[in-house]
Design a protein around this motif. Structure first.
Motif, PDB file in Angstrom:
ATOM      1  N   UNK A 109       0.766  -1.147   0.092  1.00 12.65           N
ATOM      2  CA  UNK A 109       0.000  -0.089   0.239  1.00 12.65           C
ATOM      3  C   UNK A 109       0.884   1.135  -0.013  1.00 12.65           C
ATOM      4  N   UNK A 110       0.380   2.392  -0.488  1.00 14.57           N
ATOM      5  CA  UNK A 110       1.106   3.777  -0.626  1.00 14.57           C
ATOM      6  C   UNK A 110       0.301   4.634   0.566  1.00 14.57           C
ATOM      7  N   UNK A 111       1.227   5.370   1.297  1.00 13.91           N
ATOM      8  CA  UNK A 111       0.756   6.327   1.963  1.00 13.91           C
ATOM      9  C   UNK A 111       1.161   7.951   1.451  1.00 13.91           C
ATOM     10  N   UNK A 112       1.001   8.671   2.438  1.00 13.51           N
ATOM     11  CA  UNK A 112       1.349  10.269   1.510  1.00 13.51           C
ATOM     12  C   UNK A 112       2.788  10.231   1.562  1.00 13.51           C
ATOM     13  N   UNK A 113       3.851   9.612   2.411  1.00 13.79           N
ATOM     14  CA  UNK A 113       5.196   9.802   2.172  1.00 13.79           C
ATOM     15  C   UNK A 113       6.152   8.604   2.444  1.00 13.79           C
ATOM     16  N   UNK A 114       5.078   7.394   2.154  1.00 12.63           N
ATOM     17  CA  UNK A 114       5.564   6.169   2.432  1.00 12.63           C
ATOM     18  C   UNK A 114       5.084   4.955   1.586  1.00 12.63           C
ATOM     19  N   UNK A 126       8.088   1.861   4.862  1.00 15.34           N
ATOM     20  CA  UNK A 126       9.538   2.366   4.343  1.00 15.34           C
ATOM     21  C   UNK A 126       9.390   3.949   3.802  1.00 15.34           C
ATOM     22  N   UNK A 127       9.860   4.668   4.414  1.00 16.13           N
ATOM     23  CA  UNK A 127       9.669   6.303   4.262  1.00 16.13           C
ATOM     24  C   UNK A 127      10.750   6.637   3.053  1.00 16.13           C
ATOM     25  N   UNK A 128      10.093   7.402   2.122  1.00 12.14           N
ATOM     26  CA  UNK A 128      10.937   7.840   0.967  1.00 12.14           C
ATOM     27  C   UNK A 128      12.025   8.839   1.360  1.00 12.14           C
ATOM     28  N   UNK A 129      11.645   9.587   2.251  1.00 10.39           N
ATOM     29  CA  UNK A 129      12.713  10.605   2.686  1.00 10.39           C
ATOM     30  C   UNK A 129      13.605   9.900   4.016  1.00 10.39           C
TER      31      UNK A 129
END
Length: 314
Positions: free
Chosen positions: A196-201, A226-229
């Motif tokens: 699944x995709x969240x706002x920043x992960x 897993x967070x992109x930043x």
């Protein structure tokens, strides 16, 4: 001076024990930092230290609270006070023994804790009953309400801690889609994961169907995010709260590259909400006591006396 058996003496002992508790927490917190700063190694101070000492330091407070409610200022006698506590003591013993008989796995220490919490609750309620009976109306002073609320909160807190520590279950498992695990009457069925995709992960989200006696209770969706930043990976546990128990499920790491096996942690925490409820009740009791007009009147009198003293010097 203080009499041997008076409310002042019990308040002094109460403050002394709480001071020792505060010193114990300070020591347990700063000692590892001091050892590290001195280069003498690294140590960790955790539940074995805090849990053991807190439990034993609470014993005199729990015993003394219902007694202190009835004791008069300046001087009193045990012959007058103790007969008033026979019913609360009997109720506490029955509840403690009954809980042990209903759930022998909790052990005798937890049963004593339950009896102690019941002793505080019953003693406080019986005291309120004597005031209402004497006055003939349920209108209680704010000070009595504050004291009773705080003491009830302490009793609820002690019962919650005793039961949570004694009969909680925690299990680390290897589970693949379709696996089931049962604990405390609840069955957890793992339905696998999906991305699944969240706002920043992005996350791998598991689905667990929780049933009891064949009836579905809830569905839990823990995530491994897993967070992109920054590229950080975080575990987001799923929780089903309840007044009598909380259920937790968390995903660990995938165990095989070519299969759907995951490390899973399942927790059953009975009465853990009672710990928070008791703390909230004690806080509310303290806030209610602080609103007592007597304290504000004393502050105003003290200020007036100070102003008068300054005027006399001038």
């Amino acid at each position: 001076g203080f009499a041997g058996f008076s409310r002042e003496t019990l308040l002094l002992l109460n403050n002394l024990v709480f001071t020792i508790m505060a010193a114990m927490v300070l020591t347990g917190t700063l000692y590892p930092l001091l050892i590290d700063a001195l280069g003498a190694g690294k140590i960790s101070v955790g539940p074995p230290y805090f849990g053991f000492l807190f439990a034993w330091l609470l014993v005199p407070i729990v015993i003394a609270i219902p007694i202190g409610i009835y004791v008069r200022w300046q001087e009193d006698s045990a012959q007058r006070v103790l007969p008033k506590l026979m019913w609360p003591l009997l109720i506490a013993l029955i509840v403690g023994a009954g809980s042990w008989l209903l759930e022998p796995s909790m052990g005798w220490l937890a049963a004593i804790g339950i009896a102690g919490g019941t002793w505080v609750i019953a003693g406080s309620l019986f005291y309120v009953g004597t005031i209402v009976t004497r006055k003939g109306r349920p209108n209680l002073p704010a000070s009595v309400l504050a004291m009773t609320l705080a003491h009830l909160g302490l009793g609820v807190f002690i019962i919650g801690v005793s039961l949570t520590g004694a009969i909680s279950t925690e299990k680390h498992l290897r589970m693949t889609a379709g696996d089931q695990y049962s604990t405390a009457g609840y069955s957890f069925e793992f339905n696998g994961t999906q991305r699944v995709k969240g706002p920043n992960y992005t996350a791998e989200e598991g689905e667990f169907i929780v049933t009891k006696d064949g009836q579905e209770i809830t569905r839990l969706y823990p995530q491994k995010r897993s967070y992109a930043q920054g590229g950080n990976t975080m575990t987001e546990a799923a929780l089903d709260p309840g007044f009598l128990r909380d259920l937790y499920v968390s995903l660990g790491e995938p165990l095989d590259q070519n299969s759907s096996a995951w490390a899973v942690r399942i927790y059953h925490k009975p009465f853990i909400r009672w710990i928070w409820l008791g703390s909230i009740m004690m806080t509310m009791g303290g806030l209610l006591a602080a609103t007592n007009k007597r304290y504000r009147r004393k502050i105003r009198v003290s200020k007036a006396q100070a102003n008068a003293a300054q005027g006399a010097k001038a």
